[in-house]
Design a protein around this motif. Structure first.
Motif, PDB file in Angstrom:
ATOM      1  N   LYS A 105       1.387   8.236  -6.364  1.00  0.00           N
ATOM      2  CA  LYS A 105       0.409   9.323  -6.511  1.00  0.00           C
ATOM      3  C   LYS A 105      -0.404   9.179  -7.798  1.00  0.00           C
ATOM      4  O   LYS A 105      -0.667  10.143  -8.512  1.00  0.00           O
ATOM      5  N   ASN A 145      -5.023   4.449   3.105  1.00  0.00           N
ATOM      6  CA  ASN A 145      -3.778   4.878   3.745  1.00  0.00           C
ATOM      7  C   ASN A 145      -3.333   3.827   4.761  1.00  0.00           C
ATOM      8  O   ASN A 145      -4.044   3.554   5.722  1.00  0.00           O
ATOM      9  N   LEU A 186      -5.815   5.679  -6.038  1.00  0.00           N
ATOM     10  CA  LEU A 186      -6.128   5.729  -4.622  1.00  0.00           C
ATOM     11  C   LEU A 186      -6.061   4.339  -4.001  1.00  0.00           C
ATOM     12  O   LEU A 186      -6.588   3.370  -4.546  1.00  0.00           O
ATOM     13  N   VAL A 187      -5.409   4.253  -2.847  1.00  0.00           N
ATOM     14  CA  VAL A 187      -5.455   3.064  -1.992  1.00  0.00           C
ATOM     15  C   VAL A 187      -5.722   3.533  -0.561  1.00  0.00           C
ATOM     16  O   VAL A 187      -5.456   4.692  -0.226  1.00  0.00           O
ATOM     17  N   LEU A 226       0.830  -1.201   0.000  1.00  0.00           N
ATOM     18  CA  LEU A 226       0.000   0.000   0.000  1.00  0.00           C
ATOM     19  C   LEU A 226       0.871   1.259   0.000  1.00  0.00           C
ATOM     20  O   LEU A 226       0.579   2.229  -0.710  1.00  0.00           O
ATOM     21  N   LYS A 227       1.946   1.243   0.772  1.00  0.00           N
ATOM     22  CA  LYS A 227       2.853   2.393   0.794  1.00  0.00           C
ATOM     23  C   LYS A 227       3.454   2.636  -0.586  1.00  0.00           C
ATOM     24  O   LYS A 227       3.554   3.783  -1.045  1.00  0.00           O
ATOM     25  N   ARG A 235       0.804   3.960  -2.992  1.00  0.00           N
ATOM     26  CA  ARG A 235       0.456   5.325  -2.585  1.00  0.00           C
ATOM     27  C   ARG A 235       1.548   6.312  -2.986  1.00  0.00           C
ATOM     28  O   ARG A 235       1.266   7.457  -3.367  1.00  0.00           O
ATOM     29  N   SER A 236       2.811   5.881  -2.941  1.00  0.00           N
ATOM     30  CA  SER A 236       3.920   6.774  -3.257  1.00  0.00           C
ATOM     31  C   SER A 236       3.948   7.200  -4.716  1.00  0.00           C
ATOM     32  O   SER A 236       4.557   8.208  -5.061  1.00  0.00           O
TER      33      SER A 236
END
Length: 302
Positions: A67, A73, A70-71, A60-61, A64-65
């Motif tokens: 950009k 947080n 959407l996942v 997930l990180k 998310r990185s």
């Protein structure tokens, strides 16, 4: 569980009376913090759950990185009273509509292209910095210089090894291990002639049950991420229900199909059917056998 979450996050929480799914292998609950934030918590007591949840957290990180798409947080993993758990942002999700499906196709392409924007990829090997799990089974993400080696050894061969170790003594298992797999392993390179695979960050398990929308935005979840071939994700989207035409149209506008795309889909499907056989047993035997035979038939046209 409340005490463990409070100690990790240093905030008071209460469990909400909300029925929610944690997927095929986990249980899940929703908690509310004293400042009215909602947390989604998955838990599992089985050995290996710590590794599974940490892999999901790091997946997930990584997504998310970029950009791009959407996942939820990711917040933390932990252990209490015999239960491993992962905490993430709670998102109220519903099924994808056509607009969000198109958005997801476009954003997924952006995610796949994220590592390839410059003259040289930022990550130039295939793998991931931690082990991830597709379902409950771990995946070997050891960094590897070429995709063929990674896919054959770290994905397909590993599933075959798991199949060998289980208690199934069926003729179908014998056929796969002693006949089908040795034959297929020899011809896989032919499926990739004429294309150059560069490492893209992939979700790793992007069947239709792992995508939705929230507040009119597309969202993906339950990743088993690694750097691999972007087609690997597209193949998983065509299994177990699939996505809409709007999704694929938007995706392929940004990343057009390459020669042999349709044939490689069968190779990538094979991983998921083997993984389901190893997870759930005999109900996936025929699908696995059929997919091996699809691969052999596809080879005739290469």
């Amino acid at each position: 569980m409340e005490n463990a979450i409070e100690n990790l996050l240093n905030v008071k929480v209460k469990k909400l009376n909300k029925s929610i799914s944690g997927g095929c292998v986990n249980s899940a609950s929703v908690y509310q913090t004293e400042d009215n934030k909602l947390l989604f918590v998955k838990q599992n007591s089985n050995d290996g759950s710590e590794k599974m949840f940490y892999g999901e957290l790091e997946s997930l990180k990584a997504i998310r990185s970029t950009k791009t798409v959407l996942v939820p947080n990711p917040i933390a993993t932990g252990y209490t009273d015999g239960q491993y758990f992962i905490i993430m942002e709670y998102l109220n999700m519903t099924s994808l509509n056509k607009i969000c499906s198109a958005e997801l196709g476009s954003q997924l392409a952006d995610m796949h292209l994220n590592n390839l924007q410059g003259e040289q990829p930022n990550i130039n090997q295939f793998g991931f910095h931690v082990e991830t799990c597709c379902g409950f089974l771990p995946q070997n993400n050891t960094w590897t210089n070429d995709w063929l080696t990674f896919f054959i050894e770290n994905r397909l061969a590993y599933q075959i090894q798991l199949l060998q170790s289980n208690s199934d003594h069926s003729s179908s298992k014998k056929k796969v291990i002693e006949n089908y797999w040795p034959q297929l392993k020899q011809i896989i390179p032919k499926f990739f002639e004429g294309i150059k695979v560069k490492p893209s960050l992939v979700h790793g398990d992007l069947w239709s049950g792992n995508a939705a929308q929230t507040n009119l935005k597309s969202v993906i979840f339950d990743p088993a991420a690694f750097y691999g071939h972007h087609e690997y994700d597209i193949a998983s989207t065509t299994l177990f229900g699939g996505y809409s035409n709007e999704f694929y149209d938007a995706y392929f506008r940004k990343i057009p199909k390459e020669n042999g795309f349709e044939y490689r889909m069968s190779l990538y499907h094979l991983f998921h059917y083997l993984n389901h056989w190893n997870h759930f047993g005999g109900q996936y035997i025929s699908s696995t056998i059929n997919t091996f035979e699809e691969c052999f038939n596809a080879y005739k046209y290469l």
